[in-house]
Design an enzyme around this catalytic site. Structure first.
Site, PDB file in Angstrom:
ATOM      1  CG  ASP A 143      -7.566   7.401  16.314  1.00  0.00           C
ATOM      2  OD1 ASP A 143      -8.295   6.396  16.476  1.00  0.00           O
ATOM      3  OD2 ASP A 143      -7.643   8.134  15.309  1.00  0.00           O
ATOM      4  CE  LYS A 179     -11.883   9.503  10.801  1.00  0.00           C
ATOM      5  NZ  LYS A 179     -10.619   8.803  11.057  1.00  0.00           N
ATOM      6  N   GLY A 229      14.272  -8.679  -2.907  1.00  0.00           N
ATOM      7  CA  GLY A 229      13.237  -8.282  -1.940  1.00  0.00           C
ATOM      8  C   GLY A 229      12.590  -9.441  -1.205  1.00  0.00           C
ATOM      9  CB  THR A 249      -7.663  11.199  11.953  1.00  0.00           C
ATOM     10  OG1 THR A 249      -8.093  10.459  10.814  1.00  0.00           O
ATOM     11  CG2 THR A 249      -8.728  11.165  13.038  1.00  0.00           C
ATOM     12  CB  SER A 292      -2.453   5.841   8.813  1.00  0.00           C
ATOM     13  OG  SER A 292      -1.875   5.442   7.602  1.00  0.00           O
ATOM     14  CB  THR A 293      -2.252  10.054   6.249  1.00  0.00           C
ATOM     15  OG1 THR A 293      -3.545  10.344   6.820  1.00  0.00           O
ATOM     16  CG2 THR A 293      -2.380   8.918   5.257  1.00  0.00           C
ATOM     17  N   GLY A 294      -1.951  10.760   9.462  1.00  0.00           N
ATOM     18  CA  GLY A 294      -1.994  11.851  10.429  1.00  0.00           C
ATOM     19  C   GLY A 294      -3.121  12.840  10.189  1.00  0.00           C
ATOM     20  NE  ARG A 298      -6.228   1.311   8.710  1.00  0.00           N
ATOM     21  CZ  ARG A 298      -5.362   2.287   8.460  1.00  0.00           C
ATOM     22  NH1 ARG A 298      -5.721   3.531   8.655  1.00  0.00           N
ATOM     23  NH2 ARG A 298      -4.148   2.032   8.039  1.00  0.00           N
ATOM     24  CD  GLN A 299     -11.534  -2.552   2.200  1.00  0.00           C
ATOM     25  OE1 GLN A 299     -10.887  -1.524   2.227  1.00  0.00           O
ATOM     26  NE2 GLN A 299     -12.764  -2.602   1.710  1.00  0.00           N
TER      27      GLN A 299
END
Ligand code: R5P
Length: 290
Positions: free
Chosen positions: A217, A190, A35, A225, A221-223, A93-94
């Site tokens: 947006d 939200k 990897g 939202t 990501s996960t969708g 985002r963090q």
């Protein structure tokens, strides 16, 4: 100037090189069986201004390490200066400790980028201005919204309504609306539970009947939202629902779930290279590099 498309940004890197009228550098790389990444510069770059192009969507950590190896190699090969186009700048985002003990990832990433000798960064729609604070090198943040808006202009929409699914997307949605000359721009409220990840949006009454809704947006990501916003628009009898975003990470079955929620089409950019990235940010990035 030498433009080096990295493993994660072959298409965008080449497009940027074309925009700048230079040959894309033929970087060599492979992944070892365990990897780990291998990077090689087969041609001299000594004394040149080198621009690395490497986005960092998933596999994020691998893409980041490859960027670091590219920068390390460019410096060792005698590049005069090394800058990096990191279209999707991961970990942004963090950008603060939301809970006691949270590691502020942006600080670590900023330190690592600088440590490998990157002297300047160009990125696209970084998650927040605050996340740029830890960078001590010049960092330019390009907006993909005008390019997305120009694409949207070609779609068969008579009375589009631009929808920001949360306050963070407000300025993106407003820029799209302004570029399109659309006056209807709505921002939803939200709430995301930091522990469970559960997302809720306000259910206030908005008249969307018969409207062409464009949900704007920065990241999908996960969708979750987008699905929440699209379900709301579907319930309110929107005529069509488009999603325009800069970075379509589309994790897991996000794409299918978004389609099932009533979305007609997802339009994203080549900061993340996949089947929805139909708008290129190469012209906008090249104009910064010239
Ligand atoms: C959050 O503030 C961002 O602007 C996006 O709305 C968010 O990252 C999207 O994530 P997901 O697709 O997982 O809901």
């Amino acid at each position: 100037m030498i433009v080096v498309p990295g493993p994660a940004s072959q298409r965008l890197g080449r497009s940027i090189a074309v925009e700048l009228g230079v040959e894309p550098y033929p970087l060599e790389w492979r992944i070892f069986p365990d990897g780990e990444s291998y990077i090689r510069y087969p041609r001299p770059i000594e004394g040149e201004s080198v621009v690395l192009v490497q986005s960092c969507p998933p596999p994020t950590d691998r893409n980041l390490i490859q960027l670091f190896l590219m920068a390390e190699g460019a410096r060792k090969m005698g590049a005069d200066n090394v800058s990096a186009v990191i279209p999707y700048l991961a970990y942004m985002r963090q950008d603060k400790a939301f809970r006691v003990g949270d590691v502020v990832s942006v600080e670590a990433v900023a330190r690592l980028v600088q440590a490998v000798g990157i002297e300047e960064v160009v990125t696209v729609d970084v998650h927040s201005q605050e996340s740029l604070a830890p960078f001590k090198i010049p960092i330019k943040n390009v907006s993909a919204m005008p390019a997305l808006a120009e694409y949207l202009r070609m779609l068969p929409m008579k009375r589009p309504l631009i929808l920001a699914p949360d306050k963070g997307a407000k300025h993106h949605a407003e820029l799209v609306a302004e570029t399109l000359g659309v006056t209807d721009c709505i921002v939803l409220d939200k709430h995301r539970d930091r522990v469970t990840g559960q997302v809720d949006i306000d259910e206030r009454t908005i008249d969307l009947a018969g409207r062409e809704v464009v949900v704007v947006d920065d990241i999908v990501s996960t969708g979750v939202t987008i699905v929440k916003a699209a379900e709301m628009a579907s319930k309110r009898m929107a005529k069509s629902i488009y999603v325009a975003c800069t970075h379509a990470l589309l994790m897991g079955d996000a794409k299918e779930r978004i389609k099932q929620s009533g979305v007609t089409s997802i339009i994203s950019t080549d900061t993340v290279e996949n089947e929805t990235s139909i708008v290129s940010v190469a012209p906008a990035i090249a104009s910064i590099l010239r």
